[in-house]
Each structure stands twice: as C-alpha cells, then as structure tokens.
Scaffold this motif. Sequence first.
Motif, PDB file in Angstrom:
ATOM      1  N   ARG A 143      17.020  60.260   6.519  1.00 31.45           N
ATOM      2  CA  ARG A 143      16.270  60.560   7.804  1.00 31.45           C
ATOM      3  C   ARG A 143      16.351  62.003   7.887  1.00 31.45           C
ATOM      4  NH1 ARG A 143      16.557  57.371  12.068  1.00 31.45           N
ATOM      5  NH2 ARG A 143      17.711  58.962  13.494  1.00 31.45           N
ATOM      6  N   PRO A 144      15.215  62.709   8.567  1.00 32.84           N
ATOM      7  CA  PRO A 144      15.230  64.081   8.716  1.00 32.84           C
ATOM      8  C   PRO A 144      16.335  64.738   9.155  1.00 32.84           C
ATOM      9  CG  PRO A 144      13.638  62.958   9.991  1.00 32.84           C
ATOM     10  CD  PRO A 144      14.437  61.892   9.774  1.00 32.84           C
ATOM     11  N   ALA A 145      16.565  65.946   8.553  1.00 32.50           N
ATOM     12  CA  ALA A 145      17.689  66.872   8.841  1.00 32.50           C
ATOM     13  C   ALA A 145      17.982  67.323  10.147  1.00 32.50           C
ATOM     14  CB  ALA A 145      17.744  68.107   7.767  1.00 32.50           C
ATOM     15  N   PHE A 146      19.025  67.205  10.830  1.00 33.97           N
ATOM     16  CA  PHE A 146      19.538  67.629  11.856  1.00 33.97           C
ATOM     17  C   PHE A 146      18.987  66.806  12.869  1.00 33.97           C
ATOM     18  CE2 PHE A 146      19.109  71.459   9.353  1.00 33.97           C
ATOM     19  CZ  PHE A 146      20.540  71.821   9.385  1.00 33.97           C
ATOM     20  N   LEU A 147      18.059  65.823  12.936  1.00 40.96           N
ATOM     21  CA  LEU A 147      17.542  64.997  13.958  1.00 40.96           C
ATOM     22  C   LEU A 147      18.551  64.332  14.525  1.00 40.96           C
ATOM     23  CD1 LEU A 147      15.497  63.389  15.368  1.00 40.96           C
ATOM     24  CD2 LEU A 147      15.089  61.837  13.546  1.00 40.96           C
ATOM     25  N   ASP A 148      19.569  63.639  13.881  1.00 46.02           N
ATOM     26  CA  ASP A 148      20.734  62.832  14.418  1.00 46.02           C
ATOM     27  C   ASP A 148      21.620  63.653  15.532  1.00 46.02           C
ATOM     28  OD1 ASP A 148      19.569  60.299  13.722  1.00 46.02           O
ATOM     29  OD2 ASP A 148      20.816  60.313  11.916  1.00 46.02           O
ATOM     30  N   THR A 149      21.910  64.761  14.951  1.00 48.85           N
ATOM     31  CA  THR A 149      22.938  65.968  15.713  1.00 48.85           C
ATOM     32  C   THR A 149      22.168  66.268  17.035  1.00 48.85           C
ATOM     33  OG1 THR A 149      23.570  66.868  13.763  1.00 48.85           O
ATOM     34  CG2 THR A 149      23.704  68.108  15.709  1.00 48.85           C
ATOM     35  N   VAL A 150      20.807  66.144  17.153  1.00 45.70           N
ATOM     36  CA  VAL A 150      20.199  66.521  18.239  1.00 45.70           C
ATOM     37  C   VAL A 150      20.147  65.259  19.069  1.00 45.70           C
ATOM     38  CG1 VAL A 150      17.877  66.914  19.404  1.00 45.70           C
ATOM     39  CG2 VAL A 150      18.900  68.379  17.375  1.00 45.70           C
ATOM     40  N   LEU A 151      19.829  64.164  18.560  1.00 48.82           N
ATOM     41  CA  LEU A 151      19.878  62.718  19.187  1.00 48.82           C
ATOM     42  C   LEU A 151      21.159  62.522  20.073  1.00 48.82           C
ATOM     43  CD1 LEU A 151      17.396  60.734  17.167  1.00 48.82           C
ATOM     44  CD2 LEU A 151      16.810  61.804  19.131  1.00 48.82           C
ATOM     45  N   GLU A 152      22.299  62.621  19.369  1.00 47.06           N
ATOM     46  CA  GLU A 152      23.663  62.413  19.590  1.00 47.06           C
ATOM     47  C   GLU A 152      24.437  63.395  20.291  1.00 47.06           C
ATOM     48  OE1 GLU A 152      25.048  61.196  15.700  1.00 47.06           O
ATOM     49  OE2 GLU A 152      23.513  59.775  15.788  1.00 47.06           O
ATOM     50  N   ALA A 153      23.675  64.593  20.802  1.00 48.41           N
ATOM     51  CA  ALA A 153      24.393  65.725  21.502  1.00 48.41           C
ATOM     52  C   ALA A 153      24.866  65.262  22.706  1.00 48.41           C
ATOM     53  CB  ALA A 153      23.550  67.027  21.543  1.00 48.41           C
ATOM     54  N   PRO A 154      26.210  65.615  22.894  1.00 48.29           N
ATOM     55  CA  PRO A 154      26.643  65.243  24.336  1.00 48.29           C
ATOM     56  C   PRO A 154      26.344  66.230  25.343  1.00 48.29           C
ATOM     57  CG  PRO A 154      28.245  66.451  23.005  1.00 48.29           C
ATOM     58  CD  PRO A 154      27.242  66.111  22.094  1.00 48.29           C
ATOM     59  N   ALA A 155      26.059  65.829  26.612  1.00 45.41           N
ATOM     60  CA  ALA A 155      25.599  66.674  27.562  1.00 45.41           C
ATOM     61  C   ALA A 155      26.130  68.180  27.687  1.00 45.41           C
ATOM     62  CB  ALA A 155      25.542  65.833  28.990  1.00 45.41           C
ATOM     63  N   ASP A 156      27.435  68.248  27.311  1.00 45.29           N
ATOM     64  CA  ASP A 156      27.926  69.401  27.502  1.00 45.29           C
ATOM     65  C   ASP A 156      27.527  70.659  26.597  1.00 45.29           C
ATOM     66  OD1 ASP A 156      29.578  68.635  25.666  1.00 45.29           O
ATOM     67  OD2 ASP A 156      31.520  69.130  26.476  1.00 45.29           O
ATOM     68  N   ARG A 157      26.733  69.753  25.524  1.00 48.22           N
ATOM     69  CA  ARG A 157      26.358  70.627  24.230  1.00 48.22           C
ATOM     70  C   ARG A 157      24.819  71.123  24.640  1.00 48.22           C
ATOM     71  NH1 ARG A 157      30.166  73.114  22.082  1.00 48.22           N
ATOM     72  NH2 ARG A 157      29.321  73.505  20.041  1.00 48.22           N
ATOM     73  N   ILE A 158      24.320  70.725  25.676  1.00 52.05           N
ATOM     74  CA  ILE A 158      22.640  70.949  25.788  1.00 52.05           C
ATOM     75  C   ILE A 158      22.606  72.103  26.676  1.00 52.05           C
ATOM     76  CG2 ILE A 158      20.519  69.864  26.790  1.00 52.05           C
ATOM     77  CD1 ILE A 158      21.807  67.188  25.577  1.00 52.05           C
ATOM     78  N   ARG A 159      21.947  73.110  26.216  1.00 52.28           N
ATOM     79  CA  ARG A 159      21.573  74.331  26.821  1.00 52.28           C
ATOM     80  C   ARG A 159      20.487  74.359  27.613  1.00 52.28           C
ATOM     81  NH1 ARG A 159      25.959  74.172  26.890  1.00 52.28           N
ATOM     82  NH2 ARG A 159      27.364  75.119  25.546  1.00 52.28           N
ATOM     83  N   TYR A 160      19.601  73.643  27.083  1.00 51.82           N
ATOM     84  CA  TYR A 160      18.326  73.443  27.803  1.00 51.82           C
ATOM     85  C   TYR A 160      17.706  71.854  27.564  1.00 51.82           C
ATOM     86  CZ  TYR A 160      13.271  73.970  28.957  1.00 51.82           C
ATOM     87  OH  TYR A 160      11.959  73.615  29.373  1.00 51.82           O
TER      88      TYR A 160
END
Lengths: 466, 466
Positions: free
Chosen positions: A376-393
């Motif tokens: 799977r593409p690098a970093f994709l799952d990190t973004v898809l699974e990011a908890p709300a408090d890590r999302i800046r935008y």
Amino acid sequence: MQPFSLPTRDSTGQLADRLARSAATTRGAHLPTDGFTDWLAERGRLNTFRVDRIPFAALDGWSFEEPTGNLAHRSGRFFTVEGLRVTERDGPYGDGPYAHWHQPVIKQPEVGILGILAKEFDGVLHFLMQAKMEPGNPGLLQLSPTVQATRSNYTGAHRGAGVKYIEHFTGPGRGRVIADVLQSEHGSWFYRKANRNMIVEAVGEVPLLDDFCWLTLGQIAALLHRDNVVNMDSRTVLSCLPLPPDSSTALLRDTELLSWITGERARHDVQADRVPLAGLPGWRRHEHAIEHEEGRYFKVVAVSVQAGNREVTSWTQPLFEPVGRGVTAFLSRTFDGVRHVLVHARVEGGFLDTIELGPTVQYTPENYAHLPEKERPAFLDTVLEAPADRIRYAAVHAEEGGRFLNAESRYLVVEAEEWQAPLNPPPGYAWVTPDQLRRLVRHGHYLNVQARTLLACLNAMRAGIA
Amino acid sequence: MQPFSLPTRDSTGQLADRLARSAATTRGAHLPTDGFTDWLAERGRLNTFRVDRIPFAALDGWSFEEPTGNLAHRSGRFFTVEGLRVTERDGPYGDGPYAHWHQPVIKQPEVGILGILAKEFDGVLHFLMQAKMEPGNPGLLQLSPTVQATRSNYTGAHRGAGVKYIEHFTGPGRGRVIADVLQSEHGSWFYRKANRNMIVEAVGEVPLLDDFCWLTLGQIAALLHRDNVVNMDSRTVLSCLPLPPDSSTALLRDTELLSWITGERARHDVQADRVPLAGLPGWRRHEHAIEHEEGRYFKVVAVSVQAGNREVTSWTQPLFEPVGRGVTAFLSRTFDGVRHVLVHARVEGGFLDTIELGPTVQYTPENYAHLPEKERPAFLDTVLEAPADRIRYAAVHAEEGGRFLNAESRYLVVEAEEWQAPLNPPPGYAWVTPDQLRRLVRHGHYLNVQARTLLACLNAMRAGIA
C-alpha cells in the motif's frame, strides 16, 4: 535621455505587509463572510443550471476520430482525449505499484489564464471572486478567480461573450503584477497542461458586475475551511501569493532543497508517449463511458449542460470522472519550533519534466484496496487513521469542474510523530517549510496542483480563521 | 528525540564572500596563470589524439536504422540523430524568418553530470579543472569540469574506466553543494537535453590526478578571455556560481521580469515533433554528410577518434558541424549606473518549454546572408559593425566538443546606444541585470546555454582580469 532612478528589484516586503493585513481582516468592505452563503445561493437562484449525463453518441460537435479513436471537437479546438503510454524505468519509488501503464489523457496545449484581480478598499486589499458554474463541480456553483479563460474563451472559439475583466490581465493598461507564473495542472489526467496563474492589482476604478464579489484574504481563508466552495482555479492562484516569510530556518537550506529536487528529477527516467485512444490496453469503451477493466482510476464520460450565465447557454462535452474520493494530505511536524510538511517527488505521466513536488499522500484509496498491506502507498494509512486531535486542517475540495466530474478529495494537514514520519524520510520524500514552498511556487513545475491547493490551505490556516 | 537548532535557509552570504575572494585572486596556490599554457601543452604532448573524418559507412556500431533512417548505436545507448518538425504558430518574433521547419536533431534522453569540485587552499577557494580532449574541439584539448559524464559513462556503457572524482558528486559522502541545477543544452541541436550542473565543495583531502589542476576563479576568468580554452561544459557550470549581488536595482523588478518571461512563454505556440530522419524535407544524405539543400545551418558528419587518456582508447561517432562561425552577443547599456544586458526570449525547437532567454544576438551570419536587409535578424548588424572601443568582451569559444565539430562562436558583450538598442526594446526582448540572470540560473530552463556562457563571461569581466 533624461537620467532616472531605477526601482529596487525586490519590492515584495511592502506588498507582503499589505497581504498580511488582508489575511488578518475577516470583515470585508463589501460582503460579510456570514452573508456569503446567502449571496452564493442567490447567484444560484438567478442562474439556472442543469447537467445531464449523456451517451457519447449524443455529444454535439465531439466524436471519436478515425483511426485513432481519439475524442475531439470538430473545430479542432478546446481539448482532445487521447491515449498515453508511460514507462518509468528507474521507478517507482513509493508512488504506486506500476512502472508501466496506459491511460486516457486530456491534451489541451493552449495556455489559459487564471487571474485574480486585487484592489484596496478602506486600506485593505480585496480580491475579486466570481460565482461560477462548472458542470463537474459538486453543487455546480463555486467561487472562481476573476478570470478563468482558455485561449479559446477569449479569442472567441466559444462564439460567446467576451471574458469579463480580461483587460486587467492582458492589455497594455493592465495593473500592477503581484504574481504571474505558468503552473502545471493534473499530471495524471492532463498531458503537459499549464495555465498562467496571475494576481494583478487594479489601477483605477473597477465596476462590480453580477456574480462577482470582493473578499479579503481573511474571508477567503474562512471559505477555504468549508467543503466545495473555493474552486481549484482559485486555490492554485491563491497559492502563488507572495505572503511574508514566517521563518528563515529549515531542515534543508534552500540550496540543499534545490539540489534534492534536481537529484529527484535526474534519477527518474520517465518516457510518456501519446498513443491512440482506440484499443488502449486495459481500457474499454462503452456507450456511456471509457473505463478501466478493473474499474479503477477514472472514467471518461459525457454530459450536456444548460446554463444561464455562461459564455454560451448550452453545450455538451466529455469529462473525466474519478472512481472514488481522493485523500490528499501533508504530514506535518514541528522541528525547532518551525512547521515542516513532507513533500513527495511524484512522477505523473503528463508532467513536462519527470517529477513535481506533491503532497505526502495523494491517492484514491479504492485504487489500492486490493493490495496487500506492504504494497500500500506510503503514509496513506497514517492519514486515513489519524485521530481527530491530530488533524490540523480538513476540507473537501473538487478539482477543475470544467474537465473533471465530482473529482473530490479530502484535503488534510495531519500532525505526525517520528515513528509515523521520521526526520530522515524515505527516498523521494523531504521535509520543507511552507515558506520554502512559497519561494518555489514563484516558478513553474515545482509544485503540482494538489500541493498548491494544500499550500493555499496552509496559508489559510495561518490566517487564523479556522 | 533530542531538540536541535535548524540552519538558516539562505547561507549564500558567507559563500558569496568566499567566491568573491577567489575571483579576486589571480595567483593560484598550485599553478601560476602564466604557466597554464605550458601545462596544457604538456598534457597534449603526453596524450596523443587524432581525429579523422570518415564516411558514415565506416562508423563502428552506428548505423541508419530501417525504416526511420535514424542514426543510432547498436547498444541503444549514447544518442540518436533523428528528424524534428517544428511549427511555431504565433511567431516568429525576430528570431529568424522561419515559422515552420524540419531539421536533424540529437536525442539523448539521459541526464549527465557536469560537476566542478571546489576546495580551499591558503584560505582561497580553488576549482578542479581537467585538460580534456573532445573530438569536436578546435585544438582538441580544452579545460573541462572535474566531472563531465553521461549516465552511460558512469554506469559503464563505454566499457571504460570509472569516472574520476564522481564520488564527490553522487555518493552519500559527497561534499557541500554550492549549486545543483538541471540546465538545458542547445535547443537548436538537441531534443530536450538537460544536464545536471553541479558545484560541490570537497570534504577532506582530494588527490590531484594527472590532467587535473586547481585554479582560482580569478585564474579561470583570465582564461575565459582567451580563445578556445574553457570548454562549454565548464562555462555553463561556472554560470551557476552564486556570486554576491552587484546591484539591488534594475529596470524591471524581479516580479515584473518573471511576469514578462511567463508572458513570452504563453504567447509562443510551438509544436515540435520527432519525425524520421529519412526523407527529412530540405535535407539530403550523402556518403559523408547529411546537409541542408541550400548549404545552411549545419551538417551531420562522422569521425574516428584515437585517444590516450579517454575512457576508451578509440572510437567512432557522429558529430554536428555548423556551416560557419556564430556570433553570440549581449548588447549592454548602463542605466542609473547599473549595467543591463538585452535578453531575447528565443524559441528553439528542442526546448522543453517553448522559450528560454538567450543572448541579444545568436546567429550564424552565413545563414542570413541571402536575406534583404529588413529581414535580417534584429541587432545582428549592430554587433557585427561594433567599433573596437564599444566591445567590452570578446573571445571565441566552442560548443560541446563531444557532439559538435568546430562549433565556434565569437562571444561578445557590446556597449550600445539608445538608437541601437532602445530603453523600450521590441517585443521578445528585455533589459535585465547580470545579477537578475544569476538569480534565474538557480533554476532550470530560464537561460539557454549560450546566455549561460555569456553570464560566465560577464562574471569574468567583473573579476577584473581583462
């Protein structure tokens, strides 16, 4: 000849202060941000639009040419849909599992103008935005630049009305240029397409026409936090604003960053050749669509459009329709108090020069759902699974509605940790500051259009309107 | 993770001072400039070279492929000679009388490295230059960069020796990068060719091998005033030096200059397509050459080479041979005490992106001798007729001797008056300062290779060694 004094070459300092003031101003002189929704809805009521899917056979003026099968307009203008064969011999490096592929591509060699007019009201720069219908836009009506014109538009191939405000961008009496740069469009869908991105400060009075409104950068920043309001053409132009620098330090010195980009360009060996659309391996043409055999990537479809405030009142055209919603994100980390984002040197078949810098993640997850985890593409799952408090935008934006149907992506800036996105990233990735991106975007072919949208979003975050 | 401090992004100030010191130093730590001629002659005595013209049939490993007639090596490497069809629909604008033409072109898609290694001796930066034979060089032996390698060179397609000093430019332990940028080569002869131009400061000891010498920028500047000593590869790399700015003012602000370039790119509509070399309209193939029907432009010829210190000891290859000596010049004027040169937005069929900035004049006069006066290229006669006291710089330099045979041009910087070169120049021309050119050359595809040679010459003039 009279002696005279030369101007200072770099006059961006004073301008940067004025832009910063506009970004800090959330109360526009013409339209309160609260009233924007009503204004846009009113524009929609006054201009009725209707978009219907049609079979290719119902296209008027468009046909599949023999023997290539390319989809073209009988006038020879606008654009064609052709085939593209791409071979990447040195890759790929984390940018997808395919090193050789075929795909349909849009060829539109003419350079259009995307221009935003600026003017001071009450000592604050405002920007002239347009409520504009494009058939592929979710919701149809979005906020576009003052001028959004192909060369066909303003030379009359549409047999339509003249392009409003174009004289501020092309005539000898045009205003003061704030930014003017040729930028690439989607390298995965267009073959070497570039548009002229311009921001011009008007000289003298500017009449306010129907469907247009003046907004401060602070107001536009607030709208950039809403889904599907600010169209792609606006976002790419806004990314070119020479805002004041927010930091003079970075992990990579500017020379090192340019060297890294040069190295990425040199190490990728990409061969992209236009081929006939007929018989394109892996793609099938039906009555209503050209589709990938496994249902991936995108379809070529056709629509008919009825509109009241466009240059002409009705037309038919092909559009590209992605198969799913994209995820487009920068991973972000703060080093020594300075925000950095992780750029990816991306190969896209339609780029003029092998690679451009894209977001950390730029994928349609559906296209990769069939792959085992390690492919799977690098970093994709990190973004898809990011908890709300890590999302800046986070906001959903659509790509150009004149060529792409419902091409939505969720655009994000996500805070990452060392274990998710290390200080020494894998090959093809580099940590850069938003200010470094602002320096690069003064020149063409450094940032792809998705990275430019995210740069506009980073600028909007900084305006502090979230 | 430990907290750490980020470096300042722009560290060019201190480096610029060190480069200025090297430019002011005419007495090198290793070789006196006076002794250079003897040193170069000695290198020539120790390495015997012989270049002979041969018929195409005597080429070893090269042949005209069927059915295209393209000239290619059996390995599929090195380069091919193909046909190019160019159509410029919006032009021309003073860049020659032809808007549609065919020509042979060299296709060499791989990116080579042109690299100069720097190191401090006695507190002064010296640059490692090589006495290198190239078959097309007038005099054969010229001063080349430390490394001048195609990808074939250093990946072994030559089946020759490893490229000396290459580890300073490509390895993980390479030195500090001073400049690193992909630059175009001759757009009239190459199809979209770019090389990586690098300047790297060495870390640690560097052994001095035969055929190499350390020179200061002051020494190199003196040699740049001599005919046919500093080869093209050296000149283009030297043009990328981040020298200290000599002025912060200019006729055009930097933003205005970028906007003018964007406008020039957008208004030219160039279609360049590779076509078969066989049957190329206007060109004829003989036993010894491919020539233009009217004897203009250049010929494709073949040579055999016997050399002692090259990677392999003998080979045959095609070369392009221009029909006459070129004239390549900047007209120069001083406004408000600041030198400006007149750049020309040139269309060349092999450019990646429609135009690059070239010299005011870049012509082979023989190609235009048949034209009536009013159709002759702009500014050519002003340069040809310039009295000696208006010539600020003049030397004969050759283009790349690995591809071009006796491709000499007289490079000049000529002082002009208002009636010869007006403050408001014709469309396609703009007045810029050398320092603005130094800023542009940090990025690829702004300055063509001839303008970069002249920028290296302007830098040499400034070093005050004339």
